[in-house]
Design a protein around this motif. Structure first.
Motif, PDB file in Angstrom:
ATOM      1  N   LYS A 357     -17.945 -19.979  16.343  1.00 35.64           N
ATOM      2  CA  LYS A 357     -19.127 -20.731  15.886  1.00 35.64           C
ATOM      3  C   LYS A 357     -18.876 -21.399  14.533  1.00 35.64           C
ATOM      4  N   GLU A 358     -18.333 -20.612  13.621  1.00 32.86           N
ATOM      5  CA  GLU A 358     -18.161 -21.106  12.243  1.00 32.86           C
ATOM      6  C   GLU A 358     -17.142 -22.243  12.167  1.00 32.86           C
ATOM      7  N   THR A 359     -15.973 -22.046  12.789  1.00 27.11           N
ATOM      8  CA  THR A 359     -14.918 -23.063  12.672  1.00 27.11           C
ATOM      9  C   THR A 359     -15.247 -24.302  13.499  1.00 27.11           C
ATOM     10  N   PHE A 360     -15.897 -24.111  14.658  1.00 26.97           N
ATOM     11  CA  PHE A 360     -16.269 -25.254  15.496  1.00 26.97           C
ATOM     12  C   PHE A 360     -17.289 -26.119  14.766  1.00 26.97           C
ATOM     13  N   LYS A 361     -18.260 -25.461  14.147  1.00 25.21           N
ATOM     14  CA  LYS A 361     -19.288 -26.221  13.416  1.00 25.21           C
ATOM     15  C   LYS A 361     -18.674 -26.964  12.220  1.00 25.21           C
ATOM     16  N   ALA A 362     -17.744 -26.307  11.540  1.00 21.39           N
ATOM     17  CA  ALA A 362     -17.097 -26.948  10.381  1.00 21.39           C
ATOM     18  C   ALA A 362     -16.346 -28.207  10.823  1.00 21.39           C
ATOM     19  N   LYS A 363     -15.739 -28.169  12.007  1.00 21.97           N
ATOM     20  CA  LYS A 363     -14.933 -29.310  12.457  1.00 21.97           C
ATOM     21  C   LYS A 363     -15.765 -30.388  13.153  1.00 21.97           C
ATOM     22  N   PHE A 364     -16.718 -29.974  13.990  1.00 16.38           N
ATOM     23  CA  PHE A 364     -17.424 -30.945  14.842  1.00 16.38           C
ATOM     24  C   PHE A 364     -18.884 -31.179  14.450  1.00 16.38           C
ATOM     25  N   GLY A 365     -19.362 -30.424  13.462  1.00 15.58           N
ATOM     26  CA  GLY A 365     -20.698 -30.693  12.945  1.00 15.58           C
ATOM     27  C   GLY A 365     -21.849 -30.145  13.769  1.00 15.58           C
ATOM     28  N   ARG A 366     -21.532 -29.307  14.753  1.00 17.63           N
ATOM     29  CA  ARG A 366     -22.587 -28.666  15.544  1.00 17.63           C
ATOM     30  C   ARG A 366     -22.046 -27.339  16.052  1.00 17.63           C
ATOM     31  N   SER A 367     -22.956 -26.460  16.436  1.00 14.35           N
ATOM     32  CA  SER A 367     -22.530 -25.141  16.914  1.00 14.35           C
ATOM     33  C   SER A 367     -22.349 -25.152  18.426  1.00 14.35           C
ATOM     34  N   PRO A 368     -21.322 -24.441  18.916  1.00 12.98           N
ATOM     35  CA  PRO A 368     -21.213 -24.274  20.364  1.00 12.98           C
ATOM     36  C   PRO A 368     -22.268 -23.276  20.846  1.00 12.98           C
ATOM     37  N   LYS A 369     -22.591 -23.324  22.127  1.00  8.30           N
ATOM     38  CA  LYS A 369     -23.515 -22.329  22.699  1.00  8.30           C
ATOM     39  C   LYS A 369     -22.690 -21.213  23.338  1.00  8.30           C
ATOM     40  N   VAL A 370     -23.236 -20.015  23.315  1.00 12.22           N
ATOM     41  CA  VAL A 370     -22.505 -18.849  23.812  1.00 12.22           C
ATOM     42  C   VAL A 370     -23.319 -18.166  24.915  1.00 12.22           C
ATOM     43  N   TYR A 371     -22.667 -17.920  26.060  1.00 16.96           N
ATOM     44  CA  TYR A 371     -23.348 -17.271  27.182  1.00 16.96           C
ATOM     45  C   TYR A 371     -22.508 -16.102  27.685  1.00 16.96           C
ATOM     46  N   ASP A 372     -23.035 -14.897  27.545  1.00 18.20           N
ATOM     47  CA  ASP A 372     -22.397 -13.737  28.169  1.00 18.20           C
ATOM     48  C   ASP A 372     -22.753 -13.738  29.645  1.00 18.20           C
ATOM     49  N   VAL A 373     -21.775 -13.442  30.491  1.00 15.18           N
ATOM     50  CA  VAL A 373     -22.065 -13.390  31.926  1.00 15.18           C
ATOM     51  C   VAL A 373     -21.522 -12.098  32.526  1.00 15.18           C
ATOM     52  N   VAL A 374     -22.247 -11.608  33.519  1.00 14.80           N
ATOM     53  CA  VAL A 374     -21.851 -10.415  34.261  1.00 14.80           C
ATOM     54  C   VAL A 374     -21.815 -10.821  35.739  1.00 14.80           C
ATOM     55  N   ILE A 375     -20.784 -10.364  36.458  1.00 14.18           N
ATOM     56  CA  ILE A 375     -20.646 -10.721  37.870  1.00 14.18           C
ATOM     57  C   ILE A 375     -21.671  -9.952  38.697  1.00 14.18           C
ATOM     58  N   SER A 376     -22.453 -10.687  39.480  1.00 15.79           N
ATOM     59  CA  SER A 376     -23.667 -10.136  40.106  1.00 15.79           C
ATOM     60  C   SER A 376     -23.785 -10.507  41.580  1.00 15.79           C
ATOM     61  N   ASP A 377     -24.905 -10.123  42.191  1.00 13.99           N
ATOM     62  CA  ASP A 377     -25.128 -10.359  43.614  1.00 13.99           C
ATOM     63  C   ASP A 377     -25.565 -11.795  43.914  1.00 13.99           C
ATOM     64  N   GLY A 378     -25.371 -12.200  45.167  1.00  9.91           N
ATOM     65  CA  GLY A 378     -25.742 -13.528  45.626  1.00  9.91           C
ATOM     66  C   GLY A 378     -27.192 -13.620  46.072  1.00  9.91           C
ATOM     67  N   SER A 379     -27.508 -14.637  46.878  1.00  9.86           N
ATOM     68  CA  SER A 379     -28.876 -14.924  47.328  1.00  9.86           C
ATOM     69  C   SER A 379     -29.519 -13.704  47.959  1.00  9.86           C
ATOM     70  N   ARG A 380     -30.803 -13.474  47.597  1.00  7.33           N
ATOM     71  CA  ARG A 380     -31.488 -12.296  48.123  1.00  7.33           C
ATOM     72  C   ARG A 380     -32.995 -12.430  47.941  1.00  7.33           C
ATOM     73  N   ARG A 381     -33.734 -11.589  48.668  1.00  6.21           N
ATOM     74  CA  ARG A 381     -35.175 -11.501  48.440  1.00  6.21           C
ATOM     75  C   ARG A 381     -35.424 -10.403  47.442  1.00  6.21           C
TER      76      ARG A 381
END
Length: 383
Positions: A357-381
């Motif tokens: 976040k810090e170095t990207f913002k220093a270079k490109f003038g904006r912060s990247p977004k961060v998304y944690d993901v966990v592998i999960s189930d598919g389509s369901r009711r």
């Protein structure tokens, strides 16, 4: 994503009655980019972010749909000429039409939906939406359509109603996803196999460069053409080669003087990438996440230097991951922007994200977004 929230909006907009609640996930692809149209393998998994929709047949021939996120309401009929103008509603309409074409007696229904798949981050929010409605309509209107055909319904919706000539991977991963597993899909035969993905001690995180490049579609077509040119040259010596998936590096080297340096590089990347998917599957069978990470870095290098679909921001994030000791990192998706996908040891996670976040913002003038993901189930009711 909160079922109760979706239900409260459904009740508010549709006179207090409740229906069934369905969900489908977005997806990541761990490795295997630009392999699909070359007859190779992709290696996606469903994630813990997606779409939730409440649906209740309303006894009419009209669909009444409310997008909770956009605060937008649309009504439409179920005949071809009834296509709604709102782009989000066309996904639902397209799924209805594709189900009808397959003999499902879809009737009018009320629906409200919301999602927590970040738009434009390469996690396939549209496929999640299509899969949710295909799965739901199949159940509600006694469709008896198998899961593979449900994935094809979503793909056909993109082709026929949204103007996007996508492959099958996104919808396939959304429908077939399984917690704790990634899916190797053979894009030629459509055979698939689940592989264990339980990275204890590691986290999977996407870092979004928030870059979108306008030239992506023309550049994509050009690369596809390069692959076809290489196959045509190889085929003269090896008539059984239909796709780059059938070719080896030795076969490619035989025709090096007959194709341009650019076409050679593109084909080299694809042949190597198809092998990398298989290597990652072997590594996961024995829980070797260090090899998985190494192959991710190799993919990034290939996409950046051989296929040339990375960009300055993505290369910067990949370098940052390497400097922080991250196990694996690469650009995810077609390229020209979007996210890197990173396999990070738990103890390095905080320092890596802070530095990115810090170095990207220093270079490109904006912060990247961060998304944690966990592998999960598919389509369901859900309810």
């Amino acid at each position: 994503m909160d079922i109760e929230f979706v239900r409260s909006r459904f009740i508010k907009h549709f006179d207090g009655e409740t229906g069934n609640v369905y969900a489908s996930p977005g997806r990541i692809n761990l490795i295997g980019e630009h392999t699909d149209y070359n007859g190779g393998f992709v290696f996606p998994g469903a994630i813990d972010k997606g779409m939730i929709a409440e649906i209740k047949p309303n006894g009419t021939d009209k669909v009444r749909a409310y997008s909770i996120d956009l605060k937008d309401y649309v009504e439409f009929g179920l005949n071809e000429e009834d296509a709604p103008k709102a782009s989000w509603a066309r996904y639902i309409f397209g799924v209805c039409r594709e189900m009808i074409k397959r003999g499902v007696a879809v009737k009018g229904f009320n629906t409200a939906f919301a999602g927590d798949v970040p738009l434009g981050a390469g996690m396939s929010s549209s496929a999640a939406l299509e899969s949710t409605y295909a799965f739901a309509l199949n159940e509600l209107f006694n469709g008896n359509i198998d899961k593979f055909e449900l994935a094809k319904v979503g793909q056909a919706t993109e082709h026929n109603y949204c103007g996007v000539k996508c492959g099958i991977m996104d919808q396939f991963a959304s429908v077939f996803g399984k917690a704790g597993s990634l899916i190797r899909l053979d894009c030629r035969s459509l055979e698939y196999e689940y592989f264990p993905f339980k990275p204890e001690g590691y986290r999977l995180v996407l870092v979004d460069s928030v870059v979108k490049h306008e030239l992506a579609s023309s550049a994509y077509n050009k690369r596809r053409q390069s692959c076809e040119t290489a196959v045509a040259a190889i085929k003269k010596n090896h008539p059984n080669v239909e796709f780059l998936r059938d070719a080896t590096m030795d076969m490619l080297k035989e025709v090096k003087s007959e194709i341009t340096a650019e076409d050679f590089m593109r084909a080299e990347y694809v042949i190597e990438e198809i092998q990398r998917v298989l290597d990652v599957c072997d590594a996961l069978q024995v829980g070797d996440y260090e090899t998985v990470g190494q192959k991710m870095y190799e993919t990034h290098h290939g996409m950046s230097k051989l296929y040339e679909v990375s960009c300055e921001e993505l290369d910067f994030l990949n370098d940052c991951a390497k400097e922080c000791g991250v196990t694996g990192s690469r650009v995810m998706g077609g390229g020209f922007g979007g996210c890197t996908i990173n396999l990070v040891k738990d103890e390095l996670y905080d320092s890596f994200i802070a530095k990115a976040k810090e170095t990207f913002k220093a270079k490109f003038g904006r912060s990247p977004k961060v998304y944690d993901v966990v592998i999960s189930d598919g389509s369901r009711r859900l309810v």
